[in-house]
Design a protein around this motif. Structure first.
Motif, short mmCIF file in Angstrom:
data_model
loop_
_atom_site.label_atom_id
_atom_site.label_comp_id
_atom_site.label_asym_id
_atom_site.label_seq_id
_atom_site.Cartn_x
_atom_site.Cartn_y
_atom_site.Cartn_z
N GLY A 104 0.83 -1.21 0.00
CA GLY A 104 0.00 0.00 0.00
C GLY A 104 0.86 1.26 0.00
O GLY A 104 0.47 2.28 0.53
N PHE A 105 2.03 1.16 -0.61
CA PHE A 105 2.97 2.30 -0.69
C PHE A 105 2.59 3.13 -1.92
O PHE A 105 2.52 2.60 -3.02
N LEU A 106 2.35 4.43 -1.73
CA LEU A 106 1.70 5.22 -2.79
C LEU A 106 2.62 6.20 -3.51
O LEU A 106 2.14 7.13 -4.15
N SER A 107 3.92 6.01 -3.42
CA SER A 107 4.83 6.91 -4.16
C SER A 107 5.65 6.11 -5.17
O SER A 107 5.97 4.95 -4.92
N LEU A 108 6.00 6.78 -6.25
CA LEU A 108 6.83 6.12 -7.26
C LEU A 108 8.27 6.05 -6.73
O LEU A 108 8.84 7.07 -6.32
N LEU A 109 8.82 4.84 -6.71
CA LEU A 109 10.18 4.65 -6.20
C LEU A 109 11.18 4.63 -7.35
O LEU A 109 10.91 4.04 -8.40
N HIS A 110 12.32 5.23 -7.12
CA HIS A 110 13.44 5.07 -8.05
C HIS A 110 14.30 3.97 -7.44
O HIS A 110 14.89 4.16 -6.38
N LEU A 120 8.88 -6.02 -4.42
CA LEU A 120 7.58 -6.62 -4.79
C LEU A 120 6.48 -5.63 -4.44
O LEU A 120 6.51 -5.01 -3.37
N ASN A 121 5.49 -5.52 -5.31
CA ASN A 121 4.34 -4.64 -5.05
C ASN A 121 3.05 -5.44 -5.15
O ASN A 121 2.91 -6.30 -6.02
N ILE A 122 2.11 -5.13 -4.24
CA ILE A 122 0.78 -5.75 -4.38
C ILE A 122 -0.20 -4.69 -4.85
O ILE A 122 -0.20 -3.55 -4.37
N HIS A 123 -1.03 -5.12 -5.81
CA HIS A 123 -2.00 -4.20 -6.41
C HIS A 123 -3.37 -4.90 -6.42
O HIS A 123 -3.46 -6.08 -6.78
N PRO A 124 -4.44 -4.16 -6.05
CA PRO A 124 -5.74 -4.83 -5.90
C PRO A 124 -6.57 -4.93 -7.19
O PRO A 124 -7.77 -4.64 -7.18
N LEU A 133 -0.91 5.31 -12.83
CA LEU A 133 -1.09 6.55 -12.07
C LEU A 133 -2.55 6.75 -11.68
O LEU A 133 -3.45 6.60 -12.51
N GLY A 134 -2.77 7.08 -10.44
CA GLY A 134 -4.13 7.35 -9.95
C GLY A 134 -4.90 6.12 -9.53
O GLY A 134 -6.01 6.22 -9.01
N MET A 135 -4.30 4.96 -9.74
CA MET A 135 -5.01 3.70 -9.43
C MET A 135 -4.49 3.13 -8.11
O MET A 135 -3.47 2.42 -8.08
N ALA A 159 8.50 -4.71 -8.92
CA ALA A 159 8.42 -3.29 -9.30
C ALA A 159 9.55 -2.97 -10.28
O ALA A 159 10.70 -3.36 -10.05
N ASP A 160 9.18 -2.28 -11.37
CA ASP A 160 10.21 -1.75 -12.26
C ASP A 160 10.17 -0.22 -12.15
O ASP A 160 9.75 0.31 -11.12
N GLU A 161 10.53 0.48 -13.20
CA GLU A 161 10.68 1.93 -13.09
C GLU A 161 9.34 2.68 -13.06
O GLU A 161 9.29 3.83 -12.65
N ALA A 162 8.27 2.02 -13.50
CA ALA A 162 6.98 2.72 -13.62
C ALA A 162 5.95 2.08 -12.69
O ALA A 162 6.18 1.00 -12.14
N TYR A 163 4.82 2.73 -12.52
CA TYR A 163 3.75 2.18 -11.69
C TYR A 163 3.15 0.92 -12.32
O TYR A 163 2.60 0.97 -13.43
N ASP A 164 3.25 -0.21 -11.63
CA ASP A 164 2.45 -1.42 -11.91
C ASP A 164 2.76 -2.14 -13.22
O ASP A 164 1.92 -2.88 -13.72
N THR A 165 3.95 -1.91 -13.78
CA THR A 165 4.24 -2.51 -15.10
C THR A 165 5.24 -3.67 -15.03
O THR A 165 5.53 -4.29 -16.05
#
Ligand SMILES: Nc1nc2c(c(=O)[nH]1)N[C@@H](CN(C=O)c1ccc(C(=O)N[C@@H](CCC(=O)O)C(=O)O)cc1)CN2
Ligand SMILES: NCC(=O)N[C@@H]1O[C@H](COP(=O)([O-])[O-])[C@@H](O)[C@H]1O
Length: 219
Positions: A104-110, A120-124, A133-135, A159-165
């Motif tokens: 539930g971390f809401l910032s883009l990480l470099h 690892l990221n979890i997305h609902p 973005l925005g999701m 997690a790669d460089e972009a949100y959720d890709t």
């Protein structure tokens, strides 16, 4: 057509690790973090949470984590002028974290080179649908309901460089019912999230898989 843009090498999974040291990053309530600790306490997940921090100092989950006795770094201690990612990965490195869980971390990480393939990221939702973005949070479940799809679920991905890709590790699905609200759908998806994140951690720590492009295959 040629491009001078620097190309990022493909993500690779890390070598096996018997009892991974987890760093967990949150922004909200910390339910996902506490569920991981529940799984560890129940003996279902052989791991240790050694570092917790948040993108925002007012994240409710920070207090819940401290109450649970977890090691927490206060995001307010970030020096001015230091970027969030630089600060967070410095902290994780200091604690010799094997895997980083975005809970539930809401910032883009470099993501720095030494942590690539370890975040690892979890997305609902069932990515690649309803991500980007925005999701986040209930926005995802509202978008799912508005689209009319009859199945939803959750995704754990690298997690790669972009949100959720990034490459997908684990997905779990559940039905979308005709009388669902965003809250009722969120509860049903959460039942899947509870086991999906521990499963993905076990999968990565197990070292028995590799990536072939975006595809997860047996090593
Ligand atoms: N490098 C990466 N960083 C992050 C990833 C990732 O895949 N790669 N995943 C996200 C998590 N995420 C959904 O899974 C997500 C989180 C937040 C947003 C978003 O739109 N954020 C807003 C800010 C919201 C706020 O602070 O309240 C924004 O960027 O404007 C989209 C997707 C975590 N990081
Ligand atoms: N795009 C990321 C996203 O929407 N993540 C979602 O936020 C919730 C975090 O709850 P928590 O803060 O109580 O653990 C979780 O449902 C997670 O899947």
């Amino acid at each position: 057509m040629s491009s001078d843009a620097p190309s990022t090498p493909p993500l690779r999974l890390p070598p096996a690790v018997r009892r991974p040291r987890l760093g967990v990053l949150i922004s909200g309530g910390g339910t996902t973090l506490l569920n991981l600790q529940d799984e560890i306490d129940a003996g279902r997940l052989d791991a240790e949470i050694v570092a917790v921090t948040a993108s925002r100092a007012d994240a409710v989950g920070l207090a819940r984590a401290k109450q649970r006795g977890l090691p927490v770094a206060d995001p307010a201690d970030k020096p001015a002028g230091v970027g969030l990612s630089e600060h967070v990965f410095g902290y994780l490195r200091d604690h010799r974290v094997d895997l980083v869980c975005l809970a539930g971390f809401l910032s883009l990480l470099h993501i720095p080179e030494d942590h690539r393939g370890r975040v690892l990221n979890i997305h609902p939702s069932l990515l690649p649908a309803f991500g980007g973005l925005g999701m986040y949070g209930n926005r995802v479940h509202r978008a799912v309901l508005e689209s009319g799809v009859r199945v939803s679920g959750c995704t754990v991905h690298l997690a790669d460089e972009a949100y959720d890709t990034g490459p997908i590790l684990v997905q779990r699905c559940c039905p979308v019912e005709t009388d669902d609200t965003a809250d009722s759908l969120k509860r049903r998806v959460w039942e899947q999230e509870k086991t999906a994140f521990p499963d993905a951690i076990r999968l990565v720590a197990g070292g028995r898989h590799r990536l072939e492009g975006r595809r997860l295959v047996r090593a």
